[in-house]
Design an enzyme around this catalytic site. Structure first.
Site, PDB file in Angstrom:
ATOM      1  N   SER A 134       0.771  -1.256   0.072  1.00 44.12           N
ATOM      2  CA  SER A 134       0.008  -0.016   0.112  1.00 44.12           C
ATOM      3  C   SER A 134       0.867   1.367   0.013  1.00 44.12           C
ATOM      4  CB  SER A 134      -0.816   0.249   1.402  1.00 44.12           C
ATOM      5  OG  SER A 134      -0.282  -0.078   2.489  1.00 44.12           O
ATOM      6  N   HIS A 163      -5.270  -3.270  -3.234  1.00 46.34           N
ATOM      7  CA  HIS A 163      -4.936  -2.116  -4.211  1.00 46.34           C
ATOM      8  C   HIS A 163      -4.684  -2.770  -5.587  1.00 46.34           C
ATOM      9  CE1 HIS A 163      -4.158   0.898  -1.631  1.00 46.34           C
ATOM     10  NE2 HIS A 163      -3.696   0.133  -0.525  1.00 46.34           N
ATOM     11  N   LYS A 209     -11.335   1.175  -2.753  1.00 46.32           N
ATOM     12  CA  LYS A 209     -10.450   1.769  -3.337  1.00 46.32           C
ATOM     13  C   LYS A 209     -10.784   1.809  -4.948  1.00 46.32           C
ATOM     14  CE  LYS A 209      -7.586   1.125   0.140  1.00 46.32           C
ATOM     15  NZ  LYS A 209      -6.917   0.370   1.307  1.00 46.32           N
TER      16      LYS A 209
END
Ligand SMILES: *Cc1c(COP(=O)(O)O)cnc(C)c1O
Length: 390
Positions: A184, A212, A244
């Site tokens: 991250s 992610h 995200k």
């Protein structure tokens, strides 16, 4: 005030002052509006270069409409925890869709990725077991491992040999290996195939947090496991988040039925919390449909990443070896990182400095994140400004 209260306040004040003295004090930016990559802070438009809304889906009209329609019909709150009366048909549909998309038997929704990781570690391991964590694993995995009561081992970052050494020394029967798929704060990808091979060799269970990568990586946006072609028996537990690339909020775990049922029965962060709003499940379903059907946003993002790296290299900016949307610029000391971030804000760019303990001591940085909504022009402006400031 009695003396106890005084010493209580004194200690807190001391800790807060220490944080300030070390340039580690966090100031929160408050946004008053947003349109694409532009946000408004203190009445000024600035370009946001630190959001995880990688595909720009958080304001997609279909996703917003799906959210509104269900909110109109069922209201906002789910009203209860999932085990009592907070589970709606939409939650079930989303779980089924996620199981299908990830090629696993079942999936389970969580209000956040942090809570999903807590449930994984505490339900699947306990005292007498061992959990192996990458040195740069996300804080939620570290906290989860600690809470589980299992013996915690850290291995060198993205280093399969270091993991193998740790596993070979462990006498625990149950061994979990927890890793980010895309790290991250560094943006690099975990060596998934090597990690999976070592886990197989040592009969350890590989748990992958693809916060992610999900939605962004892989032809279908299935994440790093899709990109690397790992089968579900090689990486039995997959966790990913919706906050995200999917542009909504919440998270899921996908695995076989036995693992998912264990999370339902024993995951305290699943059981003792209010289920996410059904409207949010509808929005996430709409987001998944877009991720499935349209690949142009992923392609746009890849083009922006390439453009950024090319231009940054021309300027001799020192970047990490990341090919993802996360492009950190290591500054080193926290004071300089904060100064740079503040100077950028004055010039119209939002990029919050990332400092310890989020990243290791001495590696404070600007964590620049790119999205499909940025233009090459905006990237050029950012780099030009950075060049001047550095
Ligand atoms: C953001 C993130 C989480 C936490 O997810 P939330 O849904 O924001 O709680 C967990 N793991 C990683 C790697 C993350 O980046």
């Amino acid at each position: 005030m009695d003396p106890q209260t005084n010493s209580f306040r004194d200690r807190l004040e001391q800790k807060l002052n220490d944080r300030k003295a070390h340039n580690l004090f966090r100031e929160r930016q408050t946004l008053s509006a947003r349109q694409g990559a532009k946000v408004k802070i203190d009445g000024r438009d600035v370009i946001n270069f630190c959001s995880n809304d990688y595909l720009g889906l958080s304001n997609h009209p279909d996703i917003v409409a799906a959210f509104k329609a269900v909110a109109d019909q069922f209201g906002v709150g789910s009203g209860s925890s999932s085990l009592v009366s907070g589970r709606y048909r939409l939650h079930q549909q989303l779980e089924e869709k996620l199981a299908e998309k990830t090629g696993r038997e079942a999936a389970l929704l969580f209000p956040s990725g942090y809570m999903a990781n807590l449930a994984i570690a505490t339900s699947l391991a306990g005292r007498g077991d061992a959990i192996f964590l990458d040195r740069l694993a996300h804080a939620s995995m570290i906290d989860a491992a600690r809470l589980s009561g299992a013996k915690l081992h850290r291995y060198q970052h993205a280093d399969p040999e270091s993991l193998a050494l740790g596993l070979s020394k462990s006498t625990s029967k149950i061994k979990l290996v927890l890793t980010d798929a895309v790290f991250s704060m560094d943006g690099d990808k975990a060596p998934m195939r090597e990690l999976a091979a070592i886990c197989e060799q040592h009969q350890a269970v590989l748990v992958v947090d693809d916060a992610h990568g999900f939605g962004v990586l892989g032809e279908q946006g299935g994440g790093l496991l899709e990109e690397t072609g790992l089968r579900s028996d090689q990486a039995p537990v997959l966790m990913a988040t919706f906050g995200k690339a999917l542009g909504t909020a919440g998270a899921f775990v996908a695995a076989d039925k036995c693992i998912i049922e264990s999370l339902v029965q024993f995951g305290r962060s699943y059981i003792y919390t209010t289920a996410a709003p059904p409207a949010l499940a509808a929005a996430t379903l709409a987001a998944l449909e877009i991720v499935d059907k349209e690949s142009w946003r992923r392609k746009e993002l890849i083009a922006r990443i390439k453009h950024f790296r090319l231009r940054a290299k021309e300027q001799d900016l020192k970047l990490l070896a990341s090919e993802t949307a996360i492009q950190p610029l290591i500054v080193g000391d926290s004071a300089s990182a904060v100064q740079l971030s503040q100077a950028l804000l004055k010039e119209g760019f939002l990029n919050t400095a990332i400092r310890p303990p989020t990243v290791p001591e001495g590696s404070a940085r600007l964590r620049i994140t790119l999205t499909a909504e940025h233009t090459n022009d905006q990237i050029d402006q950012l780099l030009e400004t950075l060049g001047k400031l550095l």
